[in-house]
Write a protein that holds these residues in place. Sequence first.
Motif, PDB file in Angstrom:
ATOM      1  N   UNK A   1       0.906  -1.151   0.093  1.00 33.54           N
ATOM      2  CA  UNK A   1       0.009   0.069   0.200  1.00 33.54           C
ATOM      3  C   UNK A   1       0.869   1.395  -0.080  1.00 33.54           C
ATOM      4  N   UNK A   2       1.898   1.315   0.262  1.00 32.11           N
ATOM      5  CA  UNK A   2       2.886   2.452   0.622  1.00 32.11           C
ATOM      6  C   UNK A   2       3.783   2.662  -0.593  1.00 32.11           C
ATOM      7  N   UNK A   3       3.684   1.917  -1.586  1.00 30.45           N
ATOM      8  CA  UNK A   3       4.477   1.805  -2.851  1.00 30.45           C
ATOM      9  C   UNK A   3       6.126   2.142  -2.360  1.00 30.45           C
ATOM     10  N   UNK A   4       6.615   1.349  -1.453  1.00 35.13           N
ATOM     11  CA  UNK A   4       7.876   1.346  -0.920  1.00 35.13           C
ATOM     12  C   UNK A   4       8.715   0.393  -1.203  1.00 35.13           C
ATOM     13  N   UNK A   5       8.252  -0.697  -1.659  1.00 35.11           N
ATOM     14  CA  UNK A   5       9.101  -1.778  -2.236  1.00 35.11           C
ATOM     15  C   UNK A   5       8.756  -3.060  -1.206  1.00 35.11           C
ATOM     16  N   UNK A   6       7.945  -2.733  -0.075  1.00 32.02           N
ATOM     17  CA  UNK A   6       7.756  -3.949   0.770  1.00 32.02           C
ATOM     18  C   UNK A   6       6.603  -4.362   0.554  1.00 32.02           C
ATOM     19  N   UNK A   7       6.375  -5.628   0.655  1.00 38.39           N
ATOM     20  CA  UNK A   7       5.327  -6.483   0.202  1.00 38.39           C
ATOM     21  C   UNK A   7       4.602  -7.267   1.317  1.00 38.39           C
ATOM     22  N   UNK A   8       3.538  -7.107   1.543  1.00 40.48           N
ATOM     23  CA  UNK A   8       2.709  -8.079   2.702  1.00 40.48           C
ATOM     24  C   UNK A   8       2.589  -9.288   2.180  1.00 40.48           C
ATOM     25  N   UNK A   9       2.947 -10.229   3.225  1.00 35.90           N
ATOM     26  CA  UNK A   9       2.775 -11.653   3.022  1.00 35.90           C
ATOM     27  C   UNK A   9       3.959 -12.363   2.135  1.00 35.90           C
ATOM     28  N   UNK A  10       4.967 -11.528   1.886  1.00 36.94           N
ATOM     29  CA  UNK A  10       6.257 -12.044   1.312  1.00 36.94           C
ATOM     30  C   UNK A  10       7.652 -11.668   2.485  1.00 36.94           C
ATOM     31  N   UNK A  11       8.425 -12.688   2.380  1.00 40.04           N
ATOM     32  CA  UNK A  11       9.746 -12.339   3.136  1.00 40.04           C
ATOM     33  C   UNK A  11      10.037 -10.974   2.874  1.00 40.04           C
ATOM     34  N   UNK A  12      10.415 -10.261   4.086  1.00 38.73           N
ATOM     35  CA  UNK A  12      10.431 -10.758   5.353  1.00 38.73           C
ATOM     36  C   UNK A  12       9.123 -10.215   6.147  1.00 38.73           C
ATOM     37  N   UNK A  13       8.207 -10.079   5.389  1.00 40.94           N
ATOM     38  CA  UNK A  13       6.724  -9.644   6.121  1.00 40.94           C
ATOM     39  C   UNK A  13       5.661 -10.785   6.000  1.00 40.94           C
ATOM     40  N   UNK A  14       6.134 -11.836   6.042  1.00 42.88           N
ATOM     41  CA  UNK A  14       5.008 -13.081   5.891  1.00 42.88           C
ATOM     42  C   UNK A  14       4.152 -13.059   6.882  1.00 42.88           C
ATOM     43  N   UNK A  15       4.259 -12.550   8.226  1.00 47.32           N
ATOM     44  CA  UNK A  15       3.268 -12.702   9.136  1.00 47.32           C
ATOM     45  C   UNK A  15       2.092 -11.502   8.975  1.00 47.32           C
ATOM     46  N   UNK A  16       2.582 -10.555   8.135  1.00 46.84           N
ATOM     47  CA  UNK A  16       1.743  -9.284   7.977  1.00 46.84           C
ATOM     48  C   UNK A  16       0.236  -9.552   7.772  1.00 46.84           C
ATOM     49  N   UNK A  17       0.237 -10.441   6.809  1.00 47.06           N
ATOM     50  CA  UNK A  17      -1.353 -10.784   6.522  1.00 47.06           C
ATOM     51  C   UNK A  17      -2.000 -11.828   7.217  1.00 47.06           C
ATOM     52  N   UNK A  18      -1.299 -12.333   8.300  1.00 50.73           N
ATOM     53  CA  UNK A  18      -1.733 -13.313   9.392  1.00 50.73           C
ATOM     54  C   UNK A  18      -2.503 -13.004  10.536  1.00 50.73           C
ATOM     55  N   UNK A  19      -2.025 -11.602  10.981  1.00 46.82           N
ATOM     56  CA  UNK A  19      -2.240 -11.192  12.136  1.00 46.82           C
ATOM     57  C   UNK A  19      -3.880 -11.359  12.658  1.00 46.82           C
ATOM     58  N   UNK A  20      -4.609 -10.582  11.803  1.00 46.32           N
ATOM     59  CA  UNK A  20      -5.956 -10.894  12.187  1.00 46.32           C
ATOM     60  C   UNK A  20      -6.413 -12.240  12.433  1.00 46.32           C
ATOM     61  N   UNK A  21      -6.255 -12.979  11.661  1.00 42.88           N
ATOM     62  CA  UNK A  21      -6.646 -14.530  11.684  1.00 42.88           C
ATOM     63  C   UNK A  21      -5.987 -15.006  13.147  1.00 42.88           C
ATOM     64  N   UNK A  22      -4.862 -14.781  13.410  1.00 37.30           N
ATOM     65  CA  UNK A  22      -4.169 -15.106  14.534  1.00 37.30           C
ATOM     66  C   UNK A  22      -4.699 -14.342  15.929  1.00 37.30           C
ATOM     67  N   UNK A  23      -5.248 -13.234  15.747  1.00 44.33           N
ATOM     68  CA  UNK A  23      -5.837 -12.408  16.959  1.00 44.33           C
ATOM     69  C   UNK A  23      -7.036 -13.178  17.271  1.00 44.33           C
ATOM     70  N   UNK A  24      -7.684 -13.629  16.412  1.00 40.94           N
ATOM     71  CA  UNK A  24      -9.193 -14.324  16.663  1.00 40.94           C
ATOM     72  C   UNK A  24      -8.873 -15.656  16.990  1.00 40.94           C
TER      73      UNK A  24
END
Length: 496
Positions: free
Chosen positions: A246-269
Amino acid sequence: MKTCFTWSLLALLFAAGCDSGRGPDSLFAPKSTSGCMTCHNSTIAPDPLVTNGSGTYGKHISHVQSGGIPCERCHYTYSQLVTHMNGTLDTGYPAVLIVYFDSTNPSGAWINDTGPGTGTCSSVSCHGGYSLDWYGTGVSGCAACHFAQMGSRRPVLGANGDFGANPAMLSHHVSGTADPTPAQCQVCHEMTQHMGGTVRLKQADTGAAIAYNPTSPNTLEPFCLSCHDADSAVSTFTSGGTPTSPFNDGSTMGQVPHRASIEIKDAWNKTYGHRQKGLTCIGDGTPNTGCHGSGHGTANVGLLARNLALPNAKTNWYNVADEPDYDLCFTCHAAYITVSKEAILGMKAGGNYATDLFNNNGVLPAYAIANIQTLFRDVNLGTTGKTYDDPVSFSSNHENLHMYHLQIGPAWNYRDSIPSSIVCVSCHSVHGSNTQWGWVHDSLQFSHVTGSGSDQYGMIGAAPLSLLGNYPTSCTFNCHDVFGTTTHSWFEPSDE
């Protein structure tokens, strides 16, 4: 001398009121932004959003459209001057005071005006008392206001801010060494009521506003979870980003090193975790708040409020001098005696766990307590014939397994990519788990089992054990694959 009839004609032309009345359409009534723009629009010049609406000159856009600042904040009483609406553009005449600040900026002054295209805002409280050239290329956009303290608002941009321009910030949502652009700020910030006193964020899927109340940190939780879920952020982005970047800064959610970023809501519940203990996302790392100090950036990795050394390069067996490496966990857990550092890492002085030749490499217990408390422990006699009585082939006869695992490495990949010694989050799913015992990663399939008589033991059920080298456990050196019998942790009786 103008008559009221003349003024009436002007009223018809300019949709403004007559005489000195105080009605909403009077020429002499204090105007809101919309009032001034009744005349100053694309039909009747000058329209400042057009004449000063791009590039270096685009300050009106930032103040009026983005900031929602009323025209009279800076053009106070100008509508009441005789030079107003006299047919002459007064910007070319420094003697005519077009810029005059209201009580919001009691020390504010317009200086260095020598004609068209010149002038500086001086000592304006909105800008932290700094002088800014209106026509210059200095601080612009969000940074024009947010690079300095503004009342109770801390600086969030610049050398003292929360992002990359402040070298003390070890982690921040928008990557890089520079501050985010205004477009990147607006990925998260909902601006329709900007400067209204309340921080409003965007629901990442719909763009709807979410109001944040600092006295109730959980009011930010719906915002955080709307982005950190399986579909990331699907609303329209002003930065030109995508749902997973979303920030167009080269970081991608769900990919290394940000793999956990798309799993937080599921884990939180999930069934077990910090949420069930009353924690939320943002806070100072103490009970009933949250672990993340800011949504912008912090001096600790992972946007954490307190230090958790990640990655951890130490290879020594844990001792008291290592406490700062676990400040976040230890500080909060001090309020819960069953999971305090003493309960987790302590053992009886002179007991079997403390005197075993190989336990902790011969180091005395970091915390001497009356009796060992953690159930993550193991008795390895190798003589009983019981399936969970593992032979002493890799470790010792009596192990406090928390103590044993900490800082034996590098044996774990932080963020699935960076070599590190083992720390708390190597095994524990801190956002949530369906595993009752220890809230560990569900992929471990860890369970408690009843053995013979009063015996109790824990067991890793993941098969094959080579899977522990995969995300999220991400073992670099997979001990359990090499020494498979160590999947049992015989904890009762303790045999201390």
